[in-house]
Scaffold this motif. Structure first.
Motif, PDB file in Angstrom:
ATOM      1  N   GLU A 141       0.824  -1.212   0.000  1.00 35.28           N
ATOM      2  CA  GLU A 141       0.000   0.000   0.000  1.00 35.28           C
ATOM      3  C   GLU A 141       0.860   1.265   0.000  1.00 35.28           C
ATOM      4  OE1 GLU A 141      -2.643  -1.192   3.202  1.00 35.28           O
ATOM      5  OE2 GLU A 141      -3.710  -2.546   1.833  1.00 35.28           O
ATOM      6  N   GLN A 179     -11.219   6.799   6.633  1.00 42.49           N
ATOM      7  CA  GLN A 179     -10.929   5.774   5.635  1.00 42.49           C
ATOM      8  C   GLN A 179     -12.111   4.820   5.538  1.00 42.49           C
ATOM      9  OE1 GLN A 179     -10.292   2.348   3.767  1.00 42.49           O
ATOM     10  NE2 GLN A 179     -10.134   2.084   5.980  1.00 42.49           N
ATOM     11  N   SER A 180     -12.470   4.222   6.666  1.00 40.09           N
ATOM     12  CA  SER A 180     -13.504   3.178   6.661  1.00 40.09           C
ATOM     13  C   SER A 180     -14.911   3.745   6.482  1.00 40.09           C
ATOM     14  CB  SER A 180     -13.457   2.416   7.985  1.00 40.09           C
ATOM     15  OG  SER A 180     -13.770   3.286   9.071  1.00 40.09           O
ATOM     16  N   ASN A 202     -13.006   6.704   2.165  1.00 42.27           N
ATOM     17  CA  ASN A 202     -12.440   5.772   1.188  1.00 42.27           C
ATOM     18  C   ASN A 202     -13.442   4.694   0.787  1.00 42.27           C
ATOM     19  OD1 ASN A 202     -10.138   5.173  -0.402  1.00 42.27           O
ATOM     20  ND2 ASN A 202      -9.690   3.425   0.923  1.00 42.27           N
ATOM     21  N   VAL A 203     -14.502   4.560   1.593  1.00 37.64           N
ATOM     22  CA  VAL A 203     -15.530   3.550   1.288  1.00 37.64           C
ATOM     23  C   VAL A 203     -16.837   4.292   0.989  1.00 37.64           C
ATOM     24  CG1 VAL A 203     -16.745   1.493   2.119  1.00 37.64           C
ATOM     25  CG2 VAL A 203     -14.372   1.914   2.853  1.00 37.64           C
ATOM     26  N   SER A 220     -20.137   3.551   2.822  1.00 30.47           N
ATOM     27  CA  SER A 220     -20.080   3.493   4.288  1.00 30.47           C
ATOM     28  C   SER A 220     -21.153   4.366   4.933  1.00 30.47           C
ATOM     29  CB  SER A 220     -18.705   3.982   4.742  1.00 30.47           C
ATOM     30  OG  SER A 220     -18.501   5.315   4.310  1.00 30.47           O
ATOM     31  N   PRO A 278      -9.000  -0.452  -1.720  1.00 27.79           N
ATOM     32  CA  PRO A 278      -9.102  -1.062  -0.389  1.00 27.79           C
ATOM     33  C   PRO A 278      -7.771  -0.994   0.358  1.00 27.79           C
ATOM     34  CG  PRO A 278      -9.903  -2.572  -2.097  1.00 27.79           C
ATOM     35  CD  PRO A 278      -9.331  -1.389  -2.807  1.00 27.79           C
ATOM     36  N   GLU A 279      -7.838  -0.579   1.619  1.00 24.58           N
ATOM     37  CA  GLU A 279      -6.631  -0.546   2.450  1.00 24.58           C
ATOM     38  C   GLU A 279      -6.768  -1.688   3.461  1.00 24.58           C
ATOM     39  OE1 GLU A 279      -4.230   3.178   4.108  1.00 24.58           O
ATOM     40  OE2 GLU A 279      -5.843   2.609   5.477  1.00 24.58           O
ATOM     41  N   ILE A 280      -5.846  -2.637   3.397  1.00 28.81           N
ATOM     42  CA  ILE A 280      -5.940  -3.850   4.225  1.00 28.81           C
ATOM     43  C   ILE A 280      -5.103  -3.714   5.503  1.00 28.81           C
ATOM     44  CG2 ILE A 280      -5.657  -6.382   4.249  1.00 28.81           C
ATOM     45  CD1 ILE A 280      -7.653  -5.410   2.084  1.00 28.81           C
TER      46      ILE A 280
END
Ligand code: M6R
Length: 365
Positions: free
Chosen positions: A12, A104-105, A130-131, A134, A150-152
């Motif tokens: 990432e 982010q989420s 980022n979603v 959401s 997607p950031e894992i």
């Protein structure tokens, strides 16, 4: 899929030149060198007295950089708060204000509760998320997506630089709308932003040097990060990144606060990482470095060639980043800060992508 990378976090980090360019493309017209807010995000900044922002963790540090940009580029006053504080502070809000939430989420409980407080008090809501599906996005009037993909990894990296990219574009747009930036200023700033991916790629080339340094950091118990101006949030972010994945105690401070307390900690066992591009506050930061050096502190300096030339101070290591306009430095300096935390954690043998006690999305307060 991690591709050739050992961890999602490293993958990432390496995606940043691409996702930053992609995110920027959503907010600016490259050919015209101007900000062009997409449909659903046409915010009227000219009519605002103030802007409120809240977020948690790394997203809060992005907001803190955003505050400098909105104030400097758009002369727009910003009220900034950590969402867990904001939600209970009973903040009085002016009529017809705008509140921006960064996540982010898009699911962080405190950020969502802050959003609901603002909505209940008549504010327009903007969400940098980022979603796009959401909760925070769904409850916003203006959805401002970061296109990081997607950031894992639990440690936020590319989402942070994409949040910064979005905030920079908004601040330039706001500056133009509010008559603080001329068309020519806008062109210059957008041009600088367009060059970010190139500088990010350049910064990634420091990885081997950073790995060597990380080996030394993995042997220490405490690390202090310092920065001034727009580098102050980077110091906070550096310290957060290091503690969350390597479990080494780290603190981030505004360089000017050093003599108000933390200088008492300085000795040869606690490295001091200084984030200092050669900008208008550089000389002030150099004075702080001299105070550290005079007490036997070991300095790791992140700067550019001009900074390295003019910093009259001995360092344990100086990492040279490309020279660039000051406005974009916070985005590019995120890279060495992330790589340093990453490689230190790898030397420590921690679970980089899934650090203990942490969750990717904090849906309870
Ligand atoms: O999903 P969010 O951006 O709302 O998350 C906010 C924080 O929980 C998050 O940035 C956290 O601080 C990261 N683990 C930092 O790397």
């Amino acid at each position: 899929d991690k591709g050739n990378h050992r961890h999602f976090m490293l993958k990432e980090i390496y995606e940043q030149p691409e996702v930053v360019a992609h995110t920027l493309g959503h907010y600016v017209d490259f050919a015209e060198r101007r900000v062009a807010l997409p449909e659903g995000a046409e915010i009227d900044f000219a009519g605002l007295d103030r802007l409120a922002m809240s977020a948690c963790g790394t997203a809060f540090y992005a907001a803190l950089v955003g505050q400098y940009w909105f104030e400097q580029l758009a002369r727009l006053p910003v009220d900034l708060d950590i969402a867990s504080e904001f939600r209970y502070r009973e903040v009085p809000l002016s009529a017809n204000g705008l509140s921006l939430f960064i996540s982010q989420s898009g699911e962080t409980a405190d950020t969502l509760a802050s959003l609901r407080y603002c909505r209940a008090h008549g504010q327009k809501i903007g969400a940098i998320v980022n979603v796009p599906t959401s909760s925070i996005a769904r409850e916003a009037d203006y959805i401002l997506p970061t296109l990081a993909g997607p950031e894992i990894g639990v440690a936020s990296t590319k989402a942070f630089t994409c949040q910064l990219t979005t905030l920079l574009a908004l601040a330039i747009g706001a500056g133009r709308q509010r008559g603080h930036l001329s068309r020519e200023d806008e062109e210059k700033l957008v041009q600088a932003a367009i060059e970010m991916p190139r500088h990010l790629s350049q910064a990634l080339k420091l990885e081997d040097e950073i790995e060597g340094l990380a080996k030394e950091l993995s042997r220490v118990k405490h690390v202090l990060y310092l920065g001034r101006g727009k580098s102050f949030p980077l110091a906070l972010e550096g310290a957060l990144k290091l503690k969350e994945i390597s479990y080494i105690h780290a603190e981030g401070y505004a360089a000017g606060e050093l003599k108000h307390g933390p200088i008492a900690l300085i000795d040869e066992t606690m490295p001091v990482i200084v984030v200092a591009p050669y900008d208008k506050v550089f000389d002030k930061t150099v004075s702080n470095m001299q105070e550290v050096a005079a007490r036997g502190g070991r300095i790791i300096l992140l700067t550019d060639e001009e900074g390295a030339r003019s910093a009259a101070v001995d360092t344990m290591k100086t990492l040279i980043l490309p020279s660039m306009p000051a406005a974009i430095a916070p985005i590019v300096y995120a890279v060495p800060v992330q790589l340093l935390a990453y490689h230190t954690a790898v030397f420590m043998g921690t679970d980089v992508d899934q650090p203990r006690n942490l969750a990717k999305s904090v849906t309870v307060e």
